[in-house]
Design an enzyme around this catalytic site. Structure first.
Site, short mmCIF file in Angstrom:
data_model
loop_
_atom_site.label_atom_id
_atom_site.label_comp_id
_atom_site.label_asym_id
_atom_site.label_seq_id
_atom_site.Cartn_x
_atom_site.Cartn_y
_atom_site.Cartn_z
N HIS A 1 0.83 -1.21 0.00
CA HIS A 1 0.00 0.00 0.00
C HIS A 1 0.86 1.25 0.00
CE1 HIS A 1 0.40 -0.83 4.41
NE2 HIS A 1 0.54 0.47 4.50
N HIS B 1 3.96 7.06 3.86
CA HIS B 1 4.90 5.94 3.72
C HIS B 1 4.47 5.00 2.61
CE1 HIS B 1 2.04 4.17 6.74
NE2 HIS B 1 2.23 3.06 6.07
N GLU C 1 7.57 0.93 5.24
CA GLU C 1 7.00 -0.11 6.09
C GLU C 1 7.23 -1.44 5.39
OE1 GLU C 1 2.72 0.19 6.47
OE2 GLU C 1 2.67 -1.16 8.18
CO CO Z 1 1.09 1.27 6.33
#
Ligand code: CO
Length: 134
Positions: free
Chosen positions: A7, A79, A130
């Site tokens: 994502h 992020h 991440e």
């Molecule tokens: Co995230």
């Protein structure tokens, strides 16, 4: 080492407005808001054919995205999340290369119920990264 882009996370000052942008203007399917007290955010997921967008709104006074939104008052990309097959192996490999892992360095359970880690943006081209064990 990296798998799919899981994502892209966008921090927003007003989640309802962000949902309207993605649902009404862009015509995407958006999940119901999900409070993540352990991460200091409320999140919705926008489903795209090849990845997801997460809209993040601060939850609580100590939310880790408050400072980001002070610098980016209309919101912004916060992020990127990449999938890895083995998060501990990925962490150890990156630490050996001198990369900084945020927090205590141990994976936590993220918004999708899977182990995640965050990596210091200064070590990754200015982008908070991440990692999620897929
Ligand atoms: Co995230």
């Amino acid at each position: 080492m990296l798998g799919r882009l899981n994502h892209v996370a966008i921090a927003v000052p007003d989640l309802a407005k962000g949902v309207e942008v993605y649902r009404s203007m862009l015509g995407t399917k958006v999940s119901a808001p999900q409070a993540e007290p352990a991460h200091g955010v409320t999140v919705v997921f926008v489903e795209l054919p090849n990845t997801k967008i997460e809209l993040l709104e601060p939850l609580g006074d100590t939310s880790p995205i408050i400072a980001f939104l002070e610098k980016n008052p209309s919101g912004g990309i916060h992020h990127l999340c990449y999938e890895v097959a083995d998060i501990l192996a990925a962490r150890d490999h990156l630490k050996e290369q001198g990369a900084r892992v945020l927090g205590d360095g141990n994976p936590r359970i993220g918004a999708h119920g899977k182990p995640v880690l965050f990596l210091h943006p200064k070590d990754f081209c200015g982008t908070l990264v991440e990692l999620e064990q897929a």
